[in-house]
Design a protein around this motif. Structure first.
Motif, PDB file in Angstrom:
ATOM      1  N   ALA A 392       0.934  -1.158  -0.014  1.00 20.36           N
ATOM      2  CA  ALA A 392      -0.015  -0.073   0.076  1.00 20.36           C
ATOM      3  C   ALA A 392       0.759   1.249   0.144  1.00 20.36           C
ATOM      4  O   ALA A 392       0.739   2.280  -0.663  1.00 20.36           O
ATOM      5  CB  ALA A 392      -1.019  -0.036   1.073  1.00 20.36           C
ATOM      6  N   ASP A 393       1.826   1.295   0.863  1.00 14.38           N
ATOM      7  CA  ASP A 393       2.799   2.588   1.025  1.00 14.38           C
ATOM      8  C   ASP A 393       3.625   2.698  -0.277  1.00 14.38           C
ATOM      9  O   ASP A 393       3.595   3.740  -0.747  1.00 14.38           O
ATOM     10  CB  ASP A 393       3.822   2.209   2.142  1.00 14.38           C
ATOM     11  N   GLU A 394       4.004   1.769  -1.026  1.00 10.81           N
ATOM     12  CA  GLU A 394       4.601   1.952  -2.325  1.00 10.81           C
ATOM     13  C   GLU A 394       3.662   2.383  -3.507  1.00 10.81           C
ATOM     14  O   GLU A 394       4.030   2.917  -4.384  1.00 10.81           O
ATOM     15  CB  GLU A 394       5.218   0.581  -2.866  1.00 10.81           C
ATOM     16  N   ILE A 395       2.379   1.973  -3.311  1.00 14.13           N
ATOM     17  CA  ILE A 395       1.637   2.329  -4.489  1.00 14.13           C
ATOM     18  C   ILE A 395       0.993   3.727  -4.243  1.00 14.13           C
ATOM     19  O   ILE A 395       0.854   4.479  -5.007  1.00 14.13           O
ATOM     20  CB  ILE A 395       0.263   1.527  -4.541  1.00 14.13           C
ATOM     21  N   TRP A 396       0.471   4.125  -2.881  1.00 12.03           N
ATOM     22  CA  TRP A 396      -0.001   5.274  -2.669  1.00 12.03           C
ATOM     23  C   TRP A 396       0.897   6.296  -1.838  1.00 12.03           C
ATOM     24  O   TRP A 396       0.614   6.935  -1.016  1.00 12.03           O
ATOM     25  CB  TRP A 396      -1.178   4.922  -2.005  1.00 12.03           C
TER      26      TRP A 396
END
Length: 400
Positions: A392-396
């Motif tokens: 999640a952190d790397e996408i958003w």
């Protein structure tokens, strides 16, 4: 219904978490002198610990791990007037339903079944104490109640498994519509009680809707001469029924639904088949804010049905498995999320970036649908949670 942005959160888990051996020993009652107060004390401490683990891993929408429940659906129906345990009777069951057939094939025969034997009424909430304990624990950390997610069972839990007209004892209700109407009132009362206590984030755990994706179930349905409705007609009646259950929810209460495909230890309780059979009615007509869908294996089909997800609803993609100890590849998971976003964008005349704003990621199911589930170790479970958070952190990264 307008799009609700908070919750859902970019990274979520789906309710149940692995119990410690101390908790299992306490709940099982290792001696005949089981002390309920001592059991509760162990539960309380275990819940505090697992909430702290979730917070340390960067999760919002924390749950109590369902640590006060033996099974994911808890004791909600047991606490209602009108339901009671009756002797097990295979003859009134739709034995081709995936949950029923898997248990029978495994040789498991329960001592009894929960059945509607009287008019359904709301007498008490078995969820309220669960929520209040979580609320008080988060308050001690100066965290708001909107950081809490509570899971509750599907409204159809004790209907779909029974043959036509057998979900309630003779003379209690004259139709499914009457049964649904009283049960919908119960859900309305339950959700109001929880809302008044401060809950703003509810997840409905629903294996029943996924069964309408199963070729085996649909074949069994067509061969069952006792059915007065087609499977499609039953599915449509459930959509209407569920919408009635949620019809009194205030605008600031978030309702999500996890379309579960079975997650018991030997992987028997499964429903294989893509979402295309139910996608249009499910996504467009069911009045919930967020769908939690399993996409960890091929049994869920491809992402193509996501074209039907309307612009005012969110989707949490269950791309990380709770069944396997091997951690997924982060880059592969990110690619899958973008692949899903492309279909959503295509169906809504949006850009992929716009579609991504309505997405999040999660494990495909809870880690312990029943209390003794043990495919993963506790450390492996935490590693999976951290992996979901990393994806999640790397996408958003740019999201607030």
């Amino acid at each position: 219904m307008s799009l609700k942005r908070s919750p859902p959160f970019r990274a979520e888990h789906l309710g149940s978490l692995l119990r410690t051996q101390e908790l299992l020993d306490a709940r099982d009652g290792k001696s005949t002198d089981r002390d309920e107060a001592q059991v509760k004390a162990v539960e309380d401490k275990s819940i505090q610990d697992i909430v702290d683990i979730q917070l340390a891993a960067g999760f919002h929408g924390v749950t109590d791990g369902e640590y006060r429940r033996n099974l994911f659906w808890g004791t909600f129906f047991d606490g209602l007037e009108g339901f009671e345990e009756v002797p097990f009777d295979r003859e009134i069951l739709r034995t081709y339903m995936p949950n029923v057939s898997a248990l029978l094939q495994a040789g498991w025969v329960p001592g009894g079944s929960l059945l509607c034997t009287g008019k359904i009424k709301h007498s008490k909430s078995t969820h309220l104490d669960e929520f209040n304990f979580l609320k008080n624990h988060l308050a001690s950390k100066n965290l708001p109640t909107n950081e809490i997610k509570l899971t509750i069972p599907s409204p159809a839990s004790y209907h779909q498994r029974y043959k036509d007209g057998k979900a309630y004892a003779e003379g209690v209700y004259d139709s499914d519509q009457a049964y649904f109407a009283d049960l919908a009132k119960v859900y309305q009362e339950e959700l109001k009680l929880l809302y008044d206590a401060g809950l703003r984030n509810v997840q409905i755990d629903d294996p029943t809707l996924s069964y309408f994706c199963s070729k085996e179930m649909l074949k069994g349905w067509d061969e069952d001469s006792s059915n007065k409705k087609t499977a499609e007609e039953l599915f449509e009646s459930y959509i209407t029924f569920y919408n009635d259950c949620f019809s009194q929810v205030p605008s600031d209460m978030h309702i999500g639904i996890h379309i579960c495909r079975g997650n018991f230890t030997d992987d028997r309780l499964v429903s294989a088949g893509g979402y295309e059979k139910i996608a249009v009615r499910l996504f467009q007509d069911l009045k919930v804010d967020t769908f939690y869908l399993e996409f960890d294996t091929e049994r869920a089909g491809g992402f193509e049905p996501l074209k039907h997800l309307p612009k005012n609803k969110n989707l949490i993609l269950g791309v990380v498995s709770t069944k396997t100890t091997q951690p997924e590849d982060v880059e592969a998971m990110k690619q899958r999320v973008h692949a899903a976003a492309k279909f959503i964008a295509e169906g809504n005349d949006q850009t992929v970036e716009e579609a991504l704003k309505r997405l999040g990621v999660s494990p495909q199911c809870g880690f312990a649908s029943h209390s003794h589930e043990n495919r993963l170790s506790r450390d492996q479970m935490v590693a999976k949670l951290k992996l979901v958070r990393q994806v999640a952190d790397e996408i958003w990264t740019a999201e607030p």
